[in-house]
Design an enzyme around this catalytic site. Structure first.
Site, PDB file in Angstrom:
ATOM      1  N   LYS A 249      42.073  29.653  40.870  1.00  0.00           N
ATOM      2  CA  LYS A 249      43.220  30.218  41.593  1.00  0.00           C
ATOM      3  C   LYS A 249      43.490  29.568  42.955  1.00  0.00           C
ATOM      4  O   LYS A 249      44.614  29.604  43.443  1.00  0.00           O
ATOM      5  CB  LYS A 249      43.029  31.726  41.766  1.00  0.00           C
ATOM      6  CG  LYS A 249      43.071  32.483  40.444  1.00  0.00           C
ATOM      7  CD  LYS A 249      43.038  33.985  40.639  1.00  0.00           C
ATOM      8  CE  LYS A 249      43.046  34.688  39.302  1.00  0.00           C
ATOM      9  NZ  LYS A 249      43.240  36.138  39.394  1.00  0.00           N
ATOM     10  N   ASP A 290      49.209  38.842  40.882  1.00  0.00           N
ATOM     11  CA  ASP A 290      48.151  39.870  40.852  1.00  0.00           C
ATOM     12  C   ASP A 290      48.441  40.966  41.865  1.00  0.00           C
ATOM     13  O   ASP A 290      48.355  42.149  41.567  1.00  0.00           O
ATOM     14  CB  ASP A 290      46.785  39.237  41.185  1.00  0.00           C
ATOM     15  CG  ASP A 290      46.176  38.515  39.987  1.00  0.00           C
ATOM     16  OD1 ASP A 290      46.527  38.852  38.844  1.00  0.00           O
ATOM     17  OD2 ASP A 290      45.353  37.612  40.215  1.00  0.00           O
ATOM     18  N   ALA A 322      40.518  39.201  44.415  1.00  0.00           N
ATOM     19  CA  ALA A 322      41.401  40.350  44.208  1.00  0.00           C
ATOM     20  C   ALA A 322      41.548  41.140  45.510  1.00  0.00           C
ATOM     21  O   ALA A 322      42.650  41.569  45.870  1.00  0.00           O
ATOM     22  CB  ALA A 322      40.854  41.234  43.094  1.00  0.00           C
ATOM     23  N   ALA A 413      40.489  47.972  39.976  1.00  0.00           N
ATOM     24  CA  ALA A 413      40.904  46.699  39.364  1.00  0.00           C
ATOM     25  C   ALA A 413      40.204  46.459  38.029  1.00  0.00           C
ATOM     26  O   ALA A 413      40.704  45.727  37.184  1.00  0.00           O
ATOM     27  CB  ALA A 413      40.605  45.539  40.313  1.00  0.00           C
TER      28      ALA A 413
HETATM   29  P1  NAP Z   1      35.380  37.683  43.206  1.00  0.00           P
HETATM   30  O1  NAP Z   1      36.289  36.870  44.018  1.00  0.00           O
HETATM   31  O2  NAP Z   1      34.156  37.069  42.609  1.00  0.00           O
HETATM   32  O3  NAP Z   1      34.898  38.922  44.124  1.00  0.00           O
HETATM   33  C1  NAP Z   1      33.974  39.846  43.625  1.00  0.00           C
HETATM   34  C2  NAP Z   1      33.862  41.011  44.605  1.00  0.00           C
HETATM   35  O4  NAP Z   1      33.030  42.002  43.983  1.00  0.00           O
HETATM   36  C3  NAP Z   1      33.209  40.649  45.923  1.00  0.00           C
HETATM   37  O5  NAP Z   1      33.730  41.445  46.932  1.00  0.00           O
HETATM   38  C4  NAP Z   1      31.746  41.003  45.634  1.00  0.00           C
HETATM   39  O6  NAP Z   1      30.993  41.301  46.796  1.00  0.00           O
HETATM   40  C5  NAP Z   1      31.903  42.263  44.833  1.00  0.00           C
HETATM   41  N1  NAP Z   1      30.752  42.590  44.016  1.00  0.00           N
HETATM   42  C6  NAP Z   1      30.361  41.937  42.879  1.00  0.00           C
HETATM   43  N2  NAP Z   1      29.254  42.546  42.391  1.00  0.00           N
HETATM   44  C7  NAP Z   1      28.959  43.575  43.221  1.00  0.00           C
HETATM   45  C8  NAP Z   1      27.939  44.563  43.235  1.00  0.00           C
HETATM   46  N3  NAP Z   1      26.999  44.613  42.279  1.00  0.00           N
HETATM   47  N4  NAP Z   1      27.938  45.469  44.229  1.00  0.00           N
HETATM   48  C9  NAP Z   1      28.891  45.449  45.196  1.00  0.00           C
HETATM   49  N5  NAP Z   1      29.889  44.533  45.242  1.00  0.00           N
HETATM   50  C10 NAP Z   1      29.911  43.603  44.260  1.00  0.00           C
HETATM   51  O7  NAP Z   1      36.142  38.367  41.979  1.00  0.00           O
HETATM   52  P2  NAP Z   1      37.680  38.827  41.927  1.00  0.00           P
HETATM   53  O8  NAP Z   1      38.483  37.774  41.309  1.00  0.00           O
HETATM   54  O9  NAP Z   1      38.064  39.368  43.250  1.00  0.00           O
HETATM   55  O10 NAP Z   1      37.599  40.019  40.851  1.00  0.00           O
HETATM   56  C11 NAP Z   1      36.998  41.253  41.199  1.00  0.00           C
HETATM   57  C12 NAP Z   1      37.237  42.279  40.098  1.00  0.00           C
HETATM   58  O11 NAP Z   1      38.632  42.490  39.945  1.00  0.00           O
HETATM   59  C13 NAP Z   1      36.727  41.848  38.705  1.00  0.00           C
HETATM   60  O12 NAP Z   1      36.144  42.962  38.087  1.00  0.00           O
HETATM   61  C14 NAP Z   1      37.977  41.442  37.985  1.00  0.00           C
HETATM   62  O13 NAP Z   1      37.862  41.646  36.573  1.00  0.00           O
HETATM   63  C15 NAP Z   1      38.979  42.394  38.574  1.00  0.00           C
HETATM   64  N6  NAP Z   1      40.341  41.869  38.453  1.00  0.00           N
HETATM   65  C16 NAP Z   1      41.205  42.590  37.706  1.00  0.00           C
HETATM   66  C17 NAP Z   1      42.486  42.139  37.554  1.00  0.00           C
HETATM   67  C18 NAP Z   1      43.421  42.941  36.711  1.00  0.00           C
HETATM   68  O14 NAP Z   1      44.463  42.406  36.312  1.00  0.00           O
HETATM   69  N7  NAP Z   1      43.141  44.203  36.483  1.00  0.00           N
HETATM   70  C19 NAP Z   1      42.910  40.956  38.168  1.00  0.00           C
HETATM   71  C20 NAP Z   1      42.005  40.236  38.954  1.00  0.00           C
HETATM   72  C21 NAP Z   1      40.707  40.726  39.088  1.00  0.00           C
HETATM   73  P3  NAP Z   1      30.159  40.109  47.542  1.00  0.00           P
HETATM   74  O15 NAP Z   1      31.143  39.411  48.427  1.00  0.00           O
HETATM   75  O16 NAP Z   1      29.112  40.858  48.272  1.00  0.00           O
HETATM   76  O17 NAP Z   1      29.615  39.225  46.454  1.00  0.00           O
END
Ligand code: NAP
Length: 475
Positions: A249, A290, A322, A413
């Site tokens: 992205k 998004d 996100a 999300a």
């Molecule tokens: P990302 O950039 O990898 O960010 C992940 C986030 O989750 C970070 O803030 C991370 O914290 C946190 N995290 C991960 N594991 C954790 C845990 N065990 N305890 C506490 N915090 C934790 O991923 P992203 O792209 O933002 O996506 C995040 C979520 O949004 C995913 O589940 C994804 O499937 C969902 N999403 C959904 C849609 C939709 O259309 N519904 C679209 C995009 C994303 P740290 O910084 O501490 O690692």
């Protein structure tokens, strides 16, 4: 030979040599005799390796290979992709050998090798050609081969029964991708990511295209190297638009001629739109659908209870991709304050500093234990609670804390499961809930609107496709 006697469709007989990636278990004379016998028995096609052709031809002496059998000469390289000049040379040798069809299959070094394959097909004007890039990186070459005039493509008879790496099964090829309807006019779209095979976007977008009567196909595009180079290379081959998912992205921005305003601020995009550029060529525009998707779903949820984002106090849990989009988005739509809390506090601080006015970082334990006061909206933008960790919630204090926060609207999300632990607790605290499914469906609907501004997307259909794909029974 019984297969040939009882065939109901044209048959290709091959007996691939082990030195060219096959399983033939007999010596070379016996292997080639099987192919000669197949020709004598009336096989529609026999597929012989270019490298074995001289020996094969000698089996017939001065006579011609019996008709109506047609000869496919093939060349496979399982080690590397060929360059366009190399493919041209192989093709010329096959034409010189007077084959009926030329077939080249090569390993993929990069997803951009598909463009080489498409270019080779476009040039093949002396004999029909089959040109395949093997492996998942080359899957698109099998699916959209018809657009580039390929004589045929190869598919497996069923999932798990692939005869070569990257083959799609016939039901998926004909059903999901509508292979038989693909022509030179068909517009190609796809989702770029790694991994990408699990993506629900092909099912959703292909259904929506078909519903709207649009001549287009949408494919998964695994790219494991330079995403910007891939986009730039595929557009001239007739690719009309892309979705971009993890991990591309941010990198995709490098390929764009223009980036929409909020998308630029967020610094991450998920949609590529192509348009005729002034002075010729094709211009590329980057968008982030998004945040629009999630924020519009949140706004609708708020409206239903006569509230709005204007002046709202918003808690954003998570500071990844996100979180970044949603924090910017909430402010862009009038939130008075966005408090960002993240497991890694430094990332929340960096995001708050980056966005600036209207944001503040807070400790995750403090907010999830209710020490940060009241909120109008709580957004989980982390993966906490996602399958298989369905008994986790990012709000440690559960329903009590959500009640103490003043029954905010809760957005999650995560969409697998649909009913996350957080949403379950929010519901029991009397909060309005918005699921990640809404975000997923709306980001796709918004992409459709960007690609086809004159055609309204069938959002209900998109939602039902995703619902059917999710293992609802498990939730
Ligand atoms: P990302 O950039 O990898 O960010 C992940 C986030 O989750 C970070 O803030 C991370 O914290 C946190 N995290 C991960 N594991 C954790 C845990 N065990 N305890 C506490 N915090 C934790 O991923 P992203 O792209 O933002 O996506 C995040 C979520 O949004 C995913 O589940 C994804 O499937 C969902 N999403 C959904 C849609 C939709 O259309 N519904 C679209 C995009 C994303 P740290 O910084 O501490 O690692």
């Amino acid at each position: 030979m019984r297969i040939l006697e009882e065939k109901t469709l044209p048959v290709i007989v091959t007996n691939r040599a082990s030195w060219e990636g096959g399983n033939a278990a007999v010596g070379e004379p016996a292997r080639l005799k099987v192919l000669a016998d197949a020709a004598a028995a009336g096989a529609d096609f026999i597929d012989v390796e270019l490298a074995a052709f001289a020996e094969f031809r000698s089996l017939f002496g001065a006579s011609a290979i019996p008709r109506p059998t047609r000869l496919i000469l093939s060349h496979h390289n399982f080690d590397r992709a060929l360059t366009l000049p190399e493919i041209r040379a192989v093709y010329a040798d096959m034409v010189d050998a007077d084959c009926d069809v030329c077939k080249v299959a090569m390993a993929a070094g990069s997803a951009t090798d598909n463009a080489v394959a498409f270019a080779a097909l476009g040039e093949a004007d002396e004999r029909p050609m089959v040109m395949l890039v093997m492996g998942e990186l080359g899957q698109v070459s099998r699916v959209v081969a018809g657009k580039f005039g390929a004589f045929l493509t190869f598919a497996s008879v069923g999932e798990g029964r692939e005869a070569a790496p990257g083959q799609v099964d016939t039901a998926t090829l004909a059903g999901l991708y509508g292979y038989r309807g693909i022509t030179a006019e068909t517009k190609v779209f796809g989702v770029i990511g790694n991994p990408v095979s699990h993506s629900m976007s092909p099912a959703l977008h292909n259904a929506a295209f078909r519903d709207a009567g649009i001549d287009a196909v949408y494919v998964p595009l695994k790219v494991d190297d330079d995403i910007a180079a891939f986009i730039r290379t595929m557009v001239p081959q007739g690719f009309h638009g892309f979705s971009v998912t993890i991990p591309g992205k941010v990198q995709a921005l490098d390929a764009m001629d223009e980036v929409e305003g909020v998308t630029k601020k967020i610094g991450a995009m998920n949609t590529v739109v192509t348009a005729a550029a002034e002075g010729g060529g094709v211009g590329l525009r980057g968008y982030n659908t998004d945040w629009v998707a999630a924020i519009s779903a949140i706004e609708e949820g708020l409206e239903a209870s006569n509230r709005s984002l204007t002046g709202a106090r918003v808690l954003c849990i998570g500071a990844g991709g996100a979180g970044r989009g949603l924090a910017y988005g909430a402010l862009a739509r009038g939130a008075s304050e966005v408090v960002i809390a993240n497991r890694t506090a430094a990332k929340a601080e960096a995001l708050a500093a980056d966005i600036g006015e209207g944001t503040r970082a807070a400790l995750l334990e403090d907010v999830t234990n209710g020490l940060e006061g009241r909120f109008d909206v709580v957004m989980n933008t982390t993966s906490v609670g996602m399958h298989p960790n369905v008994s986790d919630s990012p709000v440690a204090g559960g329903a009590d804390v959500l009640t103490a926060m003043g029954q905010p609207l809760v957005f999650d999300a995560v969409y697998n499961p649909l009913n996350t632990k957080l949403l379950g607790e929010a519901r029991s605290a009397g909060c309005v809930c918005v699921s990640g499914l809404e975000m997923f469906v709306r980001q796709a609907a918004e992409q459709f609107r960007l690609w086809f501004p004159e055609i309204p997307p069938n959002v209900e259909l998109m939602r039902s496709v995703v619902m059917a794909k999710l293992d609802v029974a498990r939730l």
